[in-house]
Every structure is written in structure tokens, then in C-alpha cells.
Design an enzyme around this catalytic site. Structure first.
Site, PDB file in Angstrom:
ATOM      1  N   GLU A   1      10.785   6.891   9.930  1.00  0.00           N
ATOM      2  CA  GLU A   1      10.763   6.692  11.373  1.00  0.00           C
ATOM      3  C   GLU A   1      11.116   5.230  11.628  1.00  0.00           C
ATOM      4  O   GLU A   1      10.267   4.347  11.564  1.00  0.00           O
ATOM      5  CB  GLU A   1       9.381   7.017  11.954  1.00  0.00           C
ATOM      6  CG  GLU A   1       9.370   6.967  13.476  1.00  0.00           C
ATOM      7  CD  GLU A   1       8.012   6.660  14.056  1.00  0.00           C
ATOM      8  OE1 GLU A   1       7.759   7.090  15.192  1.00  0.00           O
ATOM      9  OE2 GLU A   1       7.214   5.982  13.399  1.00  0.00           O
TER      10      GLU A   1
ATOM     11  N   GLU B   1       0.669  -0.805 -16.691  1.00  0.00           N
ATOM     12  CA  GLU B   1       0.016   0.499 -16.563  1.00  0.00           C
ATOM     13  C   GLU B   1       0.597   1.556 -17.498  1.00  0.00           C
ATOM     14  O   GLU B   1       0.316   2.746 -17.337  1.00  0.00           O
ATOM     15  CB  GLU B   1       0.154   0.983 -15.109  1.00  0.00           C
ATOM     16  CG  GLU B   1      -0.419   0.039 -14.083  1.00  0.00           C
ATOM     17  CD  GLU B   1      -1.925   0.044 -14.060  1.00  0.00           C
ATOM     18  OE1 GLU B   1      -2.518   1.041 -14.526  1.00  0.00           O
ATOM     19  OE2 GLU B   1      -2.517  -0.940 -13.579  1.00  0.00           O
TER      20      GLU B   1
ATOM     21  N   ARG C   1      -1.381   0.710  -5.926  1.00  0.00           N
ATOM     22  CA  ARG C   1      -1.997   1.826  -6.651  1.00  0.00           C
ATOM     23  C   ARG C   1      -2.552   2.861  -5.661  1.00  0.00           C
ATOM     24  O   ARG C   1      -2.340   4.057  -5.810  1.00  0.00           O
ATOM     25  CB  ARG C   1      -3.122   1.313  -7.541  1.00  0.00           C
ATOM     26  CG  ARG C   1      -3.817   2.417  -8.351  1.00  0.00           C
ATOM     27  CD  ARG C   1      -5.169   1.968  -8.899  1.00  0.00           C
ATOM     28  NE  ARG C   1      -5.066   0.775  -9.725  1.00  0.00           N
ATOM     29  CZ  ARG C   1      -4.710   0.790 -11.017  1.00  0.00           C
ATOM     30  NH1 ARG C   1      -4.439   1.934 -11.606  1.00  0.00           N
ATOM     31  NH2 ARG C   1      -4.663  -0.339 -11.690  1.00  0.00           N
TER      32      ARG C   1
ATOM     33  N   GLU D   1      -3.456  -3.444  -6.365  1.00  0.00           N
ATOM     34  CA  GLU D   1      -4.362  -2.329  -6.139  1.00  0.00           C
ATOM     35  C   GLU D   1      -4.041  -1.578  -4.846  1.00  0.00           C
ATOM     36  O   GLU D   1      -4.311  -0.383  -4.739  1.00  0.00           O
ATOM     37  CB  GLU D   1      -5.812  -2.809  -6.122  1.00  0.00           C
ATOM     38  CG  GLU D   1      -6.286  -3.345  -7.466  1.00  0.00           C
ATOM     39  CD  GLU D   1      -6.162  -2.308  -8.587  1.00  0.00           C
ATOM     40  OE1 GLU D   1      -6.393  -1.113  -8.322  1.00  0.00           O
ATOM     41  OE2 GLU D   1      -5.823  -2.699  -9.718  1.00  0.00           O
TER      42      GLU D   1
ATOM     43  N   ASP E   1       5.659   7.168   8.787  1.00  0.00           N
ATOM     44  CA  ASP E   1       5.463   6.674  10.141  1.00  0.00           C
ATOM     45  C   ASP E   1       5.658   5.162  10.215  1.00  0.00           C
ATOM     46  O   ASP E   1       5.353   4.430   9.265  1.00  0.00           O
ATOM     47  CB  ASP E   1       4.047   7.046  10.615  1.00  0.00           C
ATOM     48  CG  ASP E   1       3.754   6.553  12.005  1.00  0.00           C
ATOM     49  OD1 ASP E   1       4.390   7.061  12.950  1.00  0.00           O
ATOM     50  OD2 ASP E   1       2.905   5.660  12.156  1.00  0.00           O
TER      51      ASP E   1
ATOM     52  N   LYS F   1     -22.968   8.003  -0.282  1.00  0.00           N
ATOM     53  CA  LYS F   1     -22.654   6.716   0.307  1.00  0.00           C
ATOM     54  C   LYS F   1     -22.434   5.701  -0.806  1.00  0.00           C
ATOM     55  O   LYS F   1     -23.092   5.757  -1.856  1.00  0.00           O
ATOM     56  CB  LYS F   1     -23.802   6.213   1.190  1.00  0.00           C
ATOM     57  CG  LYS F   1     -23.877   6.833   2.569  1.00  0.00           C
ATOM     58  CD  LYS F   1     -22.791   6.293   3.496  1.00  0.00           C
ATOM     59  CE  LYS F   1     -23.004   6.805   4.915  1.00  0.00           C
ATOM     60  NZ  LYS F   1     -21.925   6.340   5.823  1.00  0.00           N
TER      61      LYS F   1
END
Length: 621
Positions: A356, A21, A279, A276, A300, A92
Site C-alpha cells: 500500500e 542465526e 526477528r 530482535e 499496510d 501475565k
């Protein structure tokens, strides 16, 4: 030597990333190239990753189906004046599966999603305002001591409704510091924000993206550091408005089969070995830093990430290294966390990351260069559980102070930690808050200032537990609120509790004991229920006995000199009985006691706590 042993060092993973990349900066800014992007000529670029799909189309209010490509790439014709897709247009994605089925989804990179009251699922609403929000205030410097206040926007109003970002900015920010919980879009309100559907969309139930930016901007103007509770362990199992089955398979963003499902949470588990997915998640962190100016993250469910057993059934981690390392460690998740911390701290040196974690994995909060995972702090999750357990199951006269002190001091040396007395896990599950466990019915019957009951509580003693509307409570908002307004009512005692919490924080700000060295406990008297410890040149004296106070109680100290009271919970302004003279001076004498060369006699006529500041120079307080 490396603390964490992996098949490949983190430098290898970074090198692989940069080779493919160019630089990780571009890789982690993929929200600028994926999803819908407006070109400089107002044309449209759409880019999606859907490896299991036959084709991807874009549709919405503006047109019929547009574009067709196995990767979902589409470019619209040049548009001279107005954008190809207008601000707030409903959109959509249409995914054509290998079996010929058409699925109507929301882009994983959607920046804003909305729904009406009578709708079950969310709509993708294109967010591209004519003018971008301009931040007016810079981030405050990273604090040396973290005094964290967990806050949830939706339950921050005294009314039984979903509060807004604007309400929070106006009414709550003046009261609290330093944490903002789970504001990524989540379809199920009662999930507390931990079942995320749309990772790049700030929850629209609280307002617009600009409203959230104004909230963070205003917090910065007050010198408040704002951390985001980020959920990268798992995602909602929703399909139409979530990530699940995005390309028509169960393994697009997640592990396929049973490994991709959390057996207790009913959610989908990310496949961290996927390029991905890395990414997507790393770019998500950059998005919240760059677009919303958050100062850091509380990650979390880190325990669930670190181990393939997710911590399920692991009621205790006893410290055996075989528990922390071996075949049950999810190395892909471990590498992802190391990458996330490396990138965040490399690009934002002031960034704060908190894990956490209940396991206590060694090296979690050590630098990556040492083989650690690179977090700044670990949450000591056992402490709030211990306080709730003590209050629920043990009478005050039977408190085991040795066990309490062990829980409070059971931390890894050389790794910073954050300790709560109470967290949302205790107060947001229909249980009673600490204040409620301590006060019980007195919370309602002895609330006036004229009453004589002494309260011991964190914050202002919120009078009820917190819970979200759900089937179990008939979708009621009665407990989904936060009565901050009570601290402003002069004849009620909530303001006294709030005053103590405020002054405790101000005292810490002055003396900085949270960032001080390890506490030295000099008195742990089970019979008297007294604890005394030293930290950061301060002496802390606690009397937990339910009915006894003491006269001429000897206290051991390290340093000779004069001690004065700096914080006393028995003061009248805090609802105490004013039995101590605030400017009392305590002089040490060379009488060894409890392993210290110095000591003094101290009158303890209080049932709460005091902090004493020492001075080696007798003529200086």
C-alpha cells in the site's frame, strides 16, 4: 544497476543474519522458541526479550511468580502427564524495571488474548488445545489476475453486532473473493484493525484461532486465495495489553523519543535497525503463513515506512527522484521490506505481496536482484480517491475524462499494480460509498425491481456507509454491519447489481485483461463523454454522458475482423433497459480512425459499458 542505493547491499544483510542465526529459516520461526513453549515432556519453556528490564517473571492462574532472569528465560520442572500450564489458563508477565517498578504485561508472542465486555484491557489466554486444527485443503494456485475483494469479519453480518469467523465462513465466503482485512488483535475496534496490540493473536472478538483456520481452509476449498492485511509499520500505544514500554523503556521494540511516535496516528513506530525487532516481525509473517495458511500479505502503510517524514504533508509525489531517494528515506525500513519479500518468496514461491504505497517509489515492485524491493504489486491509491472526488465535487456533465484517464493509466511500466474503484479508506470513515454517491436517495426510494432508475455501481450497491462504534456515534453498531442478505431478495435490485459484478469477474476470468498489457486508449471524447480502449484482445466502450446516447458512432480498432458483445451492462438481468441485441455482430472496415487502421460503426444506446471480443477470422465468433 541498482534502483535503490543503500550503504550495504541486501546480500550483506542476509549474510549477517545467517552468520548469527545459521539460516534465516530458523530466525524467522522464532515464534517456536519465544514466548511460552511446551516441551515434549509437557514441561514449560518461557523466553522473552526485554533488554531494558531488571528481571521478568511469569504468573497466572496456576501459581504465584515463577522464574527470574534478565532475558526472561525460564524452564519449569518435568511434568509427566498433563501440560505444566493448561489450555485457556490466564497468564501475565511481570516485568521488573530498573527503577524497581513491577509492570504486568502480555507476552509479545502471545497467540490468543481475550477480554470480557466490561473489561478495558485484554487478558493473555494460553492457547494450547489438546488437538491441533488439521487443514483439509491445499492452497489454490497463484492466480495470474488478482480480483480482490476487501472484507472485514466483524462487519460482515446484516445484524448490528460483531460478526464471527463462523458467520463469515458460512454466509460471506460464497459471495466474495480474495482479501481478509486486519484480523490481528486490536483493542480499539474503531481502529479498523490498524492499531495492533498483539501481533501473533487472531482477534478473539470474532472467535477462536481454530475458527479462523477453518475460515481460511474453507476459502481454499472454494479456490479462493486469502491475503492478510498485515500492519508492520506501527503498533498500538497500549501498554498493559500491547508492546509499548514492554521492558519499562520506550525503546524496546520502537525508536525512542519523538522518532518512535507517529504524530498523526498516535501509535509507536518500530525500530527496524534492531535485530530482535527484525526477528519479531519476520517471524510474524512466518506465523501467519505456517499456522493459518494465508496465501500472502497486503503490507499496510508502506509509504509511511519508506520515508522518515512518513508521507505527512506530502500531498503529492510529483515523480522527481529527489522525492524518492536521499536523506529522508528510512533505509532500515527499506532493508526490512526487502528481507521480508526475499524470505517470503524464497520459502513460498507462490506467495503474493502487495504494497500500500502512494508515493510511487521506483523499483518497489521489481525483483530484489535488480535492486528493487521485491513486492509483487503496488496499490494505485490515487484511483479510488479520484472517483470519490469526482462524484462528490463534479457534476456528471462536467467530468474531465482526460484527467480521469490520466489517473487510471498513471502507473510505472514494468511494475504490476492493483487498482480499486473503491477501497475501505473511502467507505469506512463515515463517508458515503460509491454506490451511495451515485444513487443518493434513490437507494431507498427506487429499490424495487419495478422502478425504472438505472444504477451504475460496483458490487451490489450496499445501501449505507460503514462505520465502527465509537464516541462520535454513541458506540452504535448501526453502521457496523454489511447487508449481504439483500442480494438474495428477489424483488430488490441489489441482486441485479451483484449479478453484473459477478459476470464482470467471470468475464475477466475467461479473457484475463487484468494481466494483459498496457491499455491503448483510442477514443477520449470530452464532449460526448465517451472513452474507448483496447486491452488483452478486448475492446472496451464506455459512455459516461448523463443523458446522451449515440447512433452510428465510429470506433477505432487495431485488428480487422468480427466483434461480438461479451459483457453489456444494459442487459435486463443487470437492471438495464435491454436496448442492444446481445448477439449483434460488428464488422470492421479498412477506414483509418484515431490512429488505428480499422474501425466500425457502433450503436451506443447505453449509458454504461460494454466489452467486445474480436476475431480475426470472420467465420468464427
Amino acid at each position: 544497476s541498482n534502483i535503490v542505493k543503500m550503504n550495504k547491499p541486501i546480500s550483506w544483510h542476509l549474510a549477517q543474519l545467517e552468520e548469527a542465526e545459521e539460516i534465516f529459516d530458523c530466525f524467522t520461526l522464532s515464534y517456536r522458541s519465544f514466548g511460552i513453549q511446551r516441551r515434549s515432556d509437557n514441561g514449560l519453556v518461557l523466553r522473552e526479550w526485554a533488554p531494558g528490564a531488571e528481571a521478568v517473571f511469569l504468573t497466572g492462574d496456576f501459581s504465584k511468580f515463577l522464574g527470574k532472569n534478565s532475558l526472561g528465560n525460564y524452564t519449569s520442572p518435568k511434568v509427566d502427564k498433563s501440560p505444566a500450564i493448561k489450555h485457556l489458563t490466564k497468564l501475565k508477565l511481570v516485568v521488573l524495571t530498573k527503577t524497581g517498578e513491577y509492570l504486568f504485561w502480555i507476552s509479545p508472542w502471545a497467540k490468543y488474548v481475550t477480554k470480557t465486555l466490561d473489561s478495558v484491557t485484554y487478558d493473555w489466554t494460553h492457547w494450547d488445545p489438546p488437538q491441533r486444527y488439521q487443514f483439509q485443503h491445499t492452497r489454490p494456485p497463484r492466480p495470474s489476475s488478482l480480483r480482490i475483494y476487501e472484507a472485514h469479519v466483524g462487519i460482515s453480518s446484516p445484524e448490528g453486532k460483531i460478526a464471527s469467523y463462523k458467520n463469515f465462513t458460512r454466509d460471506v465466503l460464497p459471495h466474495i473473493k480474495d482479501l481478509l482485512m486486519a484480523i490481528m488483535e486490536h483493542a480499539y475496534y474503531a481502529s479498523f484493525g490498524y492499531q495492533v496490540t498483539n501481533f501473533f493473536a487472531a482477534s478473539s472478538r470474532f472467535g477462536t484461532p481454530d475458527d479462523l483456520k477453518h475460515l481460511v481452509d474453507t476459502a481454499h476449498s472454494m479456490g479462493i486465495t486469502v491475503l492478510l492485511d498485515v500492519v508492520h509499520r506501527h503498533a498500538s500505544s497500549n501498554t498493559e495489553d500491547g508492546l509499548n514500554y514492554f521492558d519499562g523503556t520506550d525503546s524496546c521494540f520502537f525508536h525512542g523519543g519523538s522518532r518512535g511516535n507517529h504524530s498523526l496516528w498516535g501509535s509507536r513506530l518500530f525500530n527496524y535497525s534492531s535485530w530482535e525487532v527484525a526477528r519479531f516481525l519476520l517471524s510474524n509473517l512466518r506465523w501467519w503463513k505456517e499456522e493459518y495458511h494465508f496465501d500472502g500479505f497486503r503490507f499496510d502503510a508502506v509509504t509511511s515506512m519508506l520515508y522518515q517524514h512518513h508521507g505527512i504533508g506530502q500531498f503529492h509525489f510529483w515523480g522527481n527522484y529527489s522525492e524518492y531517494f536521499g536523506m529522508h528515506v528510512d533505509e532500515d525500513a527499506l532493508v526490512y521490506l526487502m528481507l521480508a519479500n526475499h524470505i517470503l518468496h524464497k520459502l513460498y514461491p507462490q506467495c503474493i505481496t502487495v504494497a500500500e504505497d502512494v508515493s510511487g517509489m521506483p523499483g518497489l515492485c521489481r525483483p530484489i536482484e535488480e535492486g528493487g524491493l521485491g513486492f509483487d504489486y503496488r496499490l494505485t491509491m490515487a484511483v479510488p480517491d479520484k472517483w470519490i472526488q469526482v462524484l462528490k465535487e463534479v457534476g456528471a456533465e462536467d467530468w474531465d475524462l482526460k484527467n480521469i484517464v490520466h489517473t487510471l493509466t498513471n502507473k510505472r511500466r514494468g511494475e504490476a499494480s492493483i487498482t480499486y474503484a473503491e477501497s475501505h479508506d473511502q467507505a469506512l470513515v463515515g463517508d458515503k460509498s460509491l454506490a451511495f454517491w451515485l444513487m443518493d436517495k434513490d437507494m431507498y426510494t427506487n429499490i424495487l425491481l419495478a422502478t425504472s432508475t438505472s444504477w451504475v455501481s460496483n458490487e451490489f450497491g450496499h445501501p449505507e456507509w460503514l462505520d465502527f462504534p465509537k464516541k462520535g456515534n454513541n458506540e452504535s453498531y448501526y453502521y457496523a454491519h454489511r447487508l449481504f442478505n439483500l442480494v438474495d431478495i428477489e424483488h430488490l435490485r441489489y441482486r441485479q447489481l451483484y449479478a453484473f459484478d459477478r459476470d464482470m469477474n467471470l468475464t475477466e476470468d475467461k479473457y484475463g485483461w487484468l494481466a494483459g498489457c498496457q491499455s491503448a486508449v483510442t477514443t477520449l471524447n470530452q464532449a460526448d463523454k465517451v472513452i474507448v480502449f483496447e486491452r488483452a484482445n478486448l475492446l472496451f466502450v464506455f459512455n459516461f454522458h448523463p443523458c446522451n446516447s449515440y447512433i452510428d458512432y465510429r470506433v477505432a480498432v487495431e485488428h480487422a475482423g468480427k466483434y461480438k458483445i461479451k459483457l453489456n451492462s444494459d442487459e435486463l438481468q443487470y437492471g438495464g433497459q435491454g436496448r442492444l441485441v446481445q448477439d449483434t455482430e460488428f464488422f470492421t472496415e479498412p477506414m483509418p480512425f484515431n490512429g488505428r487502421a480499422q474501425s466500425f460503426l457502433e450503436i451506443m444506446r447505453l449509458l454504461k459499458n460494454m466489452a467486445l471480443k474480436y476475431s480475426k477470422r470472420l467465420n468464427k465468433s
